[in-house]
Design an enzyme around this catalytic site. Sequence first.
Site, PDB file in Angstrom:
ATOM      1  N   GLY A   2       0.841  -1.207   0.000  1.00  0.00           N
ATOM      2  CA  GLY A   2       0.000   0.000   0.000  1.00  0.00           C
ATOM      3  C   GLY A   2       0.869   1.247   0.000  1.00  0.00           C
ATOM      4  O   GLY A   2       0.677   2.168  -0.802  1.00  0.00           O
ATOM      5  N   HIS A   3       1.843   1.264   0.916  1.00  0.00           N
ATOM      6  CA  HIS A   3       2.772   2.399   0.945  1.00  0.00           C
ATOM      7  C   HIS A   3       3.514   2.509  -0.390  1.00  0.00           C
ATOM      8  O   HIS A   3       3.717   3.613  -0.916  1.00  0.00           O
ATOM      9  CB  HIS A   3       3.831   2.201   2.044  1.00  0.00           C
ATOM     10  N   LYS A  55      -7.195   4.500   1.893  1.00  0.00           N
ATOM     11  CA  LYS A  55      -7.456   3.610   3.034  1.00  0.00           C
ATOM     12  C   LYS A  55      -7.812   4.441   4.266  1.00  0.00           C
ATOM     13  O   LYS A  55      -8.696   4.106   5.038  1.00  0.00           O
ATOM     14  CB  LYS A  55      -6.201   2.762   3.281  1.00  0.00           C
ATOM     15  N   GLN A  88      -8.487  10.903   6.921  1.00  0.00           N
ATOM     16  CA  GLN A  88      -7.185  11.580   7.042  1.00  0.00           C
ATOM     17  C   GLN A  88      -6.872  12.358   5.757  1.00  0.00           C
ATOM     18  O   GLN A  88      -6.406  13.499   5.797  1.00  0.00           O
ATOM     19  CB  GLN A  88      -6.099  10.540   7.301  1.00  0.00           C
ATOM     20  N   SER A  94      -2.414  -3.135   5.760  1.00  0.00           N
ATOM     21  CA  SER A  94      -2.178  -2.208   6.875  1.00  0.00           C
ATOM     22  C   SER A  94      -1.009  -2.717   7.696  1.00  0.00           C
ATOM     23  O   SER A  94      -0.846  -3.926   7.865  1.00  0.00           O
ATOM     24  CB  SER A  94      -3.428  -2.130   7.754  1.00  0.00           C
ATOM     25  N   ARG A 105      -0.861  -2.641  10.703  1.00  0.00           N
ATOM     26  CA  ARG A 105      -1.419  -3.292  11.900  1.00  0.00           C
ATOM     27  C   ARG A 105      -1.893  -4.717  11.631  1.00  0.00           C
ATOM     28  O   ARG A 105      -2.170  -5.449  12.575  1.00  0.00           O
ATOM     29  CB  ARG A 105      -2.560  -2.460  12.477  1.00  0.00           C
TER      30      ARG A 105
HETATM   31  P1  AMP Z   1       0.862   4.863   7.685  1.00  0.00           P
HETATM   32  O1  AMP Z   1       2.287   4.410   7.623  1.00  0.00           O
HETATM   33  O2  AMP Z   1      -0.085   3.823   8.159  1.00  0.00           O
HETATM   34  O3  AMP Z   1       0.707   6.201   8.374  1.00  0.00           O
HETATM   35  O4  AMP Z   1       0.437   5.113   6.171  1.00  0.00           O
HETATM   36  C1  AMP Z   1       1.176   5.990   5.352  1.00  0.00           C
HETATM   37  C2  AMP Z   1       0.366   6.276   4.115  1.00  0.00           C
HETATM   38  O5  AMP Z   1       0.104   5.061   3.420  1.00  0.00           O
HETATM   39  C3  AMP Z   1      -0.994   6.901   4.429  1.00  0.00           C
HETATM   40  O6  AMP Z   1      -1.273   7.926   3.488  1.00  0.00           O
HETATM   41  C4  AMP Z   1      -1.925   5.737   4.282  1.00  0.00           C
HETATM   42  O7  AMP Z   1      -3.255   6.113   3.955  1.00  0.00           O
HETATM   43  C5  AMP Z   1      -1.276   4.972   3.155  1.00  0.00           C
HETATM   44  N1  AMP Z   1      -1.736   3.580   3.155  1.00  0.00           N
HETATM   45  C6  AMP Z   1      -1.759   2.726   4.212  1.00  0.00           C
HETATM   46  N2  AMP Z   1      -2.299   1.551   3.848  1.00  0.00           N
HETATM   47  C7  AMP Z   1      -2.625   1.670   2.530  1.00  0.00           C
HETATM   48  C8  AMP Z   1      -3.226   0.787   1.569  1.00  0.00           C
HETATM   49  N3  AMP Z   1      -3.612  -0.445   1.892  1.00  0.00           N
HETATM   50  N4  AMP Z   1      -3.408   1.244   0.313  1.00  0.00           N
HETATM   51  C9  AMP Z   1      -3.037   2.506  -0.032  1.00  0.00           C
HETATM   52  N5  AMP Z   1      -2.458   3.375   0.815  1.00  0.00           N
HETATM   53  C10 AMP Z   1      -2.259   2.965   2.085  1.00  0.00           C
END
Ligand code: AMP
Length: 281
Positions: A36-37, A149, A153, A185, A187
């Site tokens: 995702g990232h 996702k 936010q 995710s 998590r």
């Molecule tokens: P985080 O590290 O969880 O703060 O996520 C960093 C970025 O990656 C944020 O903009 C999230 O929305 C995005 N992100 C997290 N999971 C996904 C996913 N499954 N698909 C697309 N973007 C994601």
Amino acid sequence: MQIVKDQAGLSAAIAGWHKEKPAIGFVPTMGALHEGHMALVGRARQENTRVVASLFVNPAQFGPKEDLSRYPRTPREDEKQLCAAGVDLLYMPSVEDMYPDGVNATRHVESIGDHLEGVFRPGHFDGVATVVARLLQRVKPTRAYFGEKDWQQLQVVKRLARDMNLPVEIIGVPTMREVDGLALSSRNRYLSVEERQKAALVPAVLKTCAEKIRRDPSQIEAALIEGCKKLAAAGFRLDYLECAEAESCAPVRHLNKPARVFVAAHLGGTRLIDNTEISNQ
Ligand code: AMP
């Protein structure tokens, strides 16, 4: 890929590019990276001449009873993935570099951040807005990439950038999912094997709900109640299953504007969130 750990290093590295007049794509993350990232990084790479990523687990966006201390941290693997994806510069600040005056959430985005997640994670979006504002001011990107996702936010960040008059385009990137539909995710790694199997019910319920609402918008409440029942029966503890306006994130019972279905549910010790659009499914 250059790695910098403080504001001075970041500014110096970016200043070194000034002759190219680069278009800078920026991807902020909390690390423990997954596909995702990397989809965000891929978009940033395609659309810009330079890509900056950040890796910072932001204490200001975690509540006192949340998972800050056990949040997964895999910096070495993250560095390798970002480097392989063509990131030019990785900013990995310390808490002191990000918050020289102590960890404190100093920004509030009116209204959007008060619904859905804001009800169950009070102060969460103040923490997000504070760190994103600082990151955008320091990196000064042309475009910044956020995942759908975390739809709410994304809306908070769009409003923040607009309110602050920042010359940045905020770009939403579609959610990357496992084959069974579970949104990727950081998590998810908390889930046991059994919980991981069950977790696919979250996107399945979202999809069913969204389809029912699209077919008969007078049945929003009934669709949500049925979805709640399904999740509860499978052992989820629900924070919310809601139909809300896409931009304001305010819960609605009539479809006057584009709307989405949003969910936050606990499975064992893991809190899962997801959302989906109602139209054009
Ligand atoms: P985080 O590290 O969880 O703060 O996520 C960093 C970025 O990656 C944020 O903009 C999230 O929305 C995005 N992100 C997290 N999971 C996904 C996913 N499954 N698909 C697309 N973007 C994601």
